[in-house]
Design an enzyme around this catalytic site. Structure first.
Site, short mmCIF file in Angstrom:
data_model
loop_
_atom_site.label_atom_id
_atom_site.label_comp_id
_atom_site.label_asym_id
_atom_site.label_seq_id
_atom_site.Cartn_x
_atom_site.Cartn_y
_atom_site.Cartn_z
N ASP A 117 0.85 -1.19 0.00
CA ASP A 117 0.00 0.00 0.00
C ASP A 117 0.89 1.25 0.00
OD1 ASP A 117 -2.36 -1.46 0.19
OD2 ASP A 117 -2.55 -1.21 2.36
N ARG A 167 -1.32 -0.77 -8.50
CA ARG A 167 -2.70 -0.38 -8.20
C ARG A 167 -2.75 1.15 -8.26
NH1 ARG A 167 -3.88 -1.26 -2.25
NH2 ARG A 167 -4.27 -3.44 -2.80
#
Ligand code: FDA
Length: 291
Positions: A117, A167
């Protein structure tokens, strides 16, 4: 009643249940089983960030080993996501990288993919550097880039050159106008440009958004440009836009749900409440409905 650890207040996890799959890995796996039944895959995230000791960071590694085993044993379709500050990035970069290596080696044995992340801008450069180092050694690792940061277009170009797995999200932290776009139009424009560059370069990407404008734009773009379905997927957060996720899966798109769990849920929950007033209403409504 379960109590949150490390949060600014002692609050039962009950409040966060719409966005957090539970406090244990087994509860989260049950949630993934339900998603899998609907044709949606997952990425499981053990909640936690900014650990303050090496012992805590080492414990996180063990918890991920345990999670990998549970994913394999249960047969659910899921990868994992994690944050570098959960692995001691604030303490020292070298041991954080070593912990990531251990995690990636173990994940590889289980044939699992690990997504790093992206956190607040204080960590962006280090996270990018750590990722590139690891992505040159491992194929089962990916990164997140945030469209609101001015720098992200350059990062996307670099990642596309290497065909790294990315992402793309808008970004969830409060950042200043000197480094980040503040208007939704600017963020969406950069989001689309990043997606184009990454797809053109051959990266596999996750379109991580609940925003219909970006979802519809992506659907049109991939048709016009004959992008293979294996090169992209839609990604949404657990508990948000369930109907939309289902609809996309039924249309034949690959859809992944980000399923967070664990006791350190408060910062994640707070970011969800801050970014959308409707999320506050969801929580209040579900509390009233359960009475
Ligand atoms: P946003 O909140 O900007 O809303 C835009 C529009 O979308 C709304 O006006 C509405 O039309 C529609 N919409 C949004 N939510 C809806 C709902 N619940 N129901 C109906 N309509 C809705 N951030 C980060 O900084 N680092 C990270 O690593 C990640 N990782 C990540 C993974 C995944 C899978 C997702 C989906 C998101 C992240 N994020 C993230 C969070 C991300 O940066 C961002 O904060 C949120 O996704 C919110 O932005 P959206 O584009 O989803 O919609």
């Amino acid at each position: 009643m379960m109590i949150v650890h490390g949060g600014p207040m002692k609050i039962p996890v009950y409040f966060a249940r719409r966005f957090v799959a539970g406090e244990s890995a087994l509860e989260a796996i049950e949630a993934v089983k339900e998603l899998n039944k609907d044709g949606i895959v997952a990425t499981l995230d053990l909640l936690g960030e900014n650990v303050s000791s090496h012992q805590q960071a080492d414990d996180v590694v063990e918890e991920y080993y345990d999670l990998f085993k549970k994913i394999t044993d249960s047969g659910v379709k899921s990868g994992v996501s994690l944050k570098l500050t959960q692995l001691g990035l604030d303490l020292d970069v070298t041991s954080c990288v070593e912990r990531m290596r251990k995690i990636l080696i173990n994940a590889r044995k289980h044939n699992l993919f690990v997504r790093i992340d992206m956190e607040g801008s204080f960590y962006t450069q280090t996270t990018v550097d750590v990722f590139i180092k690891l992505a040159n050694e491992f194929e089962n690792v990916g990164l997140v880039l945030q469209a609101y940061l001015h720098r992200s277009m350059d990062d996307a170009k670099n990642m596309a050159q290497k065909k790294f797995s990315i992402r793309v999200c808008k970004g969830a932290y409060k950042e200043s106008s000197s480094i980040a776009f503040q208007s939704m139009d600017d963020i969406r424009t950069q989001y689309k440009n990043m997606v184009k560059i990454l797809l053109e370069g051959g990266s596999k990407i996750g379109i991580a958004t609940h925003d219909d404008e970006l979802i519809n734009w992506t659907k049109a773009y991939v048709v016009q440009n004959r992008i293979p379905s294996a090169q992209f997927e839609f990604q949404m957060l657990y508990g948000l836009r369930r109907k939309k996720a289902l609809e996309l899966a039924k249309e034949g798109f690959r859809v992944r749900s980000y399923v967070p769990y664990g006791t350190h849920w408060f910062p994640y929950f707070y970011r969800r409440l801050r970014e959308r007033k409707e999320n506050v209403f969801f929580v209040l409504k579900s509390l009233i409905a359960d009475k």
